[in-house]
Write an enzyme that holds these catalytic residues in place. Structure first.
Site, PDB file in Angstrom:
ATOM      1  N   TYR A 154       8.610  24.418  29.903  1.00 45.25           N
ATOM      2  CA  TYR A 154       9.254  25.679  30.271  1.00 45.25           C
ATOM      3  C   TYR A 154      10.556  25.302  30.195  1.00 45.25           C
ATOM      4  CZ  TYR A 154      11.154  29.580  33.250  1.00 45.25           C
ATOM      5  OH  TYR A 154      12.033  30.469  33.709  1.00 45.25           O
ATOM      6  N   THR A 185      12.512  43.638  26.534  1.00 42.83           N
ATOM      7  CA  THR A 185      11.155  43.182  26.302  1.00 42.83           C
ATOM      8  C   THR A 185      10.426  42.627  27.567  1.00 42.83           C
ATOM      9  OG1 THR A 185      11.960  40.861  25.826  1.00 42.83           O
ATOM     10  CG2 THR A 185      11.906  42.711  24.005  1.00 42.83           C
ATOM     11  N   GLY A 186       9.311  42.598  27.654  1.00 42.13           N
ATOM     12  CA  GLY A 186       8.707  41.905  28.817  1.00 42.13           C
ATOM     13  C   GLY A 186       8.863  42.745  30.186  1.00 42.13           C
ATOM     14  N   SER A 187       9.037  44.199  30.036  1.00 40.60           N
ATOM     15  CA  SER A 187       9.388  44.897  31.218  1.00 40.60           C
ATOM     16  C   SER A 187       8.565  45.910  32.003  1.00 40.60           C
ATOM     17  CB  SER A 187      10.834  45.913  30.576  1.00 40.60           C
ATOM     18  OG  SER A 187      10.294  46.656  29.422  1.00 40.60           O
ATOM     19  N   SER A 189       6.722  44.359  34.449  1.00 42.72           N
ATOM     20  CA  SER A 189       7.113  44.060  35.891  1.00 42.72           C
ATOM     21  C   SER A 189       8.025  43.008  35.897  1.00 42.72           C
ATOM     22  CB  SER A 189       5.735  43.393  36.101  1.00 42.72           C
ATOM     23  OG  SER A 189       5.608  42.011  35.292  1.00 42.72           O
ATOM     24  N   GLY A 190       8.385  42.437  37.207  1.00 37.32           N
ATOM     25  CA  GLY A 190       9.270  41.388  37.396  1.00 37.32           C
ATOM     26  C   GLY A 190      10.761  41.922  37.019  1.00 37.32           C
ATOM     27  N   ILE A 191      11.521  40.700  36.617  1.00 37.61           N
ATOM     28  CA  ILE A 191      12.759  40.771  36.263  1.00 37.61           C
ATOM     29  C   ILE A 191      12.919  41.949  35.099  1.00 37.61           C
ATOM     30  CG2 ILE A 191      15.025  39.873  35.012  1.00 37.61           C
ATOM     31  CD1 ILE A 191      14.109  37.272  36.400  1.00 37.61           C
ATOM     32  N   GLY A 192      12.157  42.052  33.858  1.00 40.06           N
ATOM     33  CA  GLY A 192      12.190  43.105  33.245  1.00 40.06           C
ATOM     34  C   GLY A 192      12.385  44.384  33.680  1.00 40.06           C
ATOM     35  N   SER A 223      17.350  30.135  31.916  1.00 45.15           N
ATOM     36  CA  SER A 223      16.958  29.957  33.422  1.00 45.15           C
ATOM     37  C   SER A 223      17.752  28.580  33.839  1.00 45.15           C
ATOM     38  CB  SER A 223      15.337  29.462  33.453  1.00 45.15           C
ATOM     39  OG  SER A 223      15.032  28.703  34.574  1.00 45.15           O
TER      40      SER A 223
END
Length: 262
Positions: A154, A13-15, A17-20, A141
């Site tokens: 967060y 999920t959330g893939s 951009s970034g780490i995903g 995190s």
């Protein structure tokens, strides 16, 4: 090293951009089949187009704060077979003073950062347990164990992810299903870069100066004194998800910011 992931079906999920996205790429490079996810069709289409030369990748857009859309994403992935690995990566961050955080702010962060993982895991963990095989990775995190005063909202959601991880892992006893969390430190994603670009513009200083100053003033305990790269986090995600002995654990890749031997 062959991690045994060839033809495994992975949902990240959330893939977009970034780490995903880096994780999706790393899984494809291991020969896995990957389902990517983003908030918009445009984001998903661009991600699939960029990754398709590497292997079998499909994608679907969904707002995971809406249970019906989370269910639709699960169904889309299951149409391609049993989901072997779920990476709960969706998350947002912002810098905001604690006293200015409204109830709505808190609920939004919990809905996106925590409940998205709950919804996806609730749909897929029972099937993994029935098969006796599967792996879930929850993205936490370093802020989950070292809360940041400028990002209390967060940080609290990431602490919740650690509790969710261990609690779900307790349900897997005696099976080959594993649930682990990954704790990245500050990572140079597109979102972080945009934040620091804005900060540099606001202060009228070069970006490099702002970034260097961040580690001196905000993260002085960092041993690597730099941002982690998405690809570095991705490699840990893939490796831990493939490990058949790691379960219920929180794996740190935060550059030594947390001054602890455990």
């Amino acid at each position: 090293m062959d991690l045994g992931l060839k033809d495994k079906l992975v949902l990240v999920t959330g893939s977009g951009s970034g780490i995903g996205k880096a994780a999706a790429q790393a899984y494809l490079e291991e020969g896995a089949r990957v389902v990517v996810h983003g908030l918009t069709n445009e984001e998903v289409t661009a991600c699939v187009a960029g990754l398709s030369p590497l292997g079998d990748v499909t994608g679907r857009a969904a707002d995971l704060t809406k249970p019906e859309e989370a269910d639709a994403l699960v169904a889309f992935a299951q149409d391609q077979g049993d989901v072997d690995i779920l990476v709960n990566n969706v998350g947002i961050f912002s810098v905001k003073p604690f006293a200015e955080l409204s109830d709505a702010d808190w609920m939004r962060y919990f809905d996106i950062n925590v409940m998205s993982a709950v919804r996806m895991s609730r749909a897929l963990l029972p099937e993994m347990l029935e098969r006796g095989e599967g792996s879930i990775i929850n993205m936490a995190s370093e802020a989950g164990v070292k809360p940041l005063p400028q990002m209390v909202h967060y940080s609290v959601t990431k602490t919740a992810m650690l509790g969710l991880t261990r609690g779900m892992a307790e349900l897997t006893k005696g099976t080959r299903v594993r649930v682990n969390s990954i704790l990245p430190g500050p990572t140079w994603t597109e979102g972080v870069e945009a934040y620091f670009d804005g900060l540099a513009e606001q202060k009228g200083a070069p970006l490099t100066e702002i970034v260097d100053g961040y580690f001196q003033s905000d993260e002085p305990t960092s041993l690597i004194q730099r941002f982690v790269q998405p690809e570095e986090v991705a490699r840990m995600i893939v490796t831990i998800s493939a490990s058949t002995a790691s379960n219920g654990a929180a794996h740190r890749i935060e550059g030594g910011i947390v001054r602890s031997i455990l």
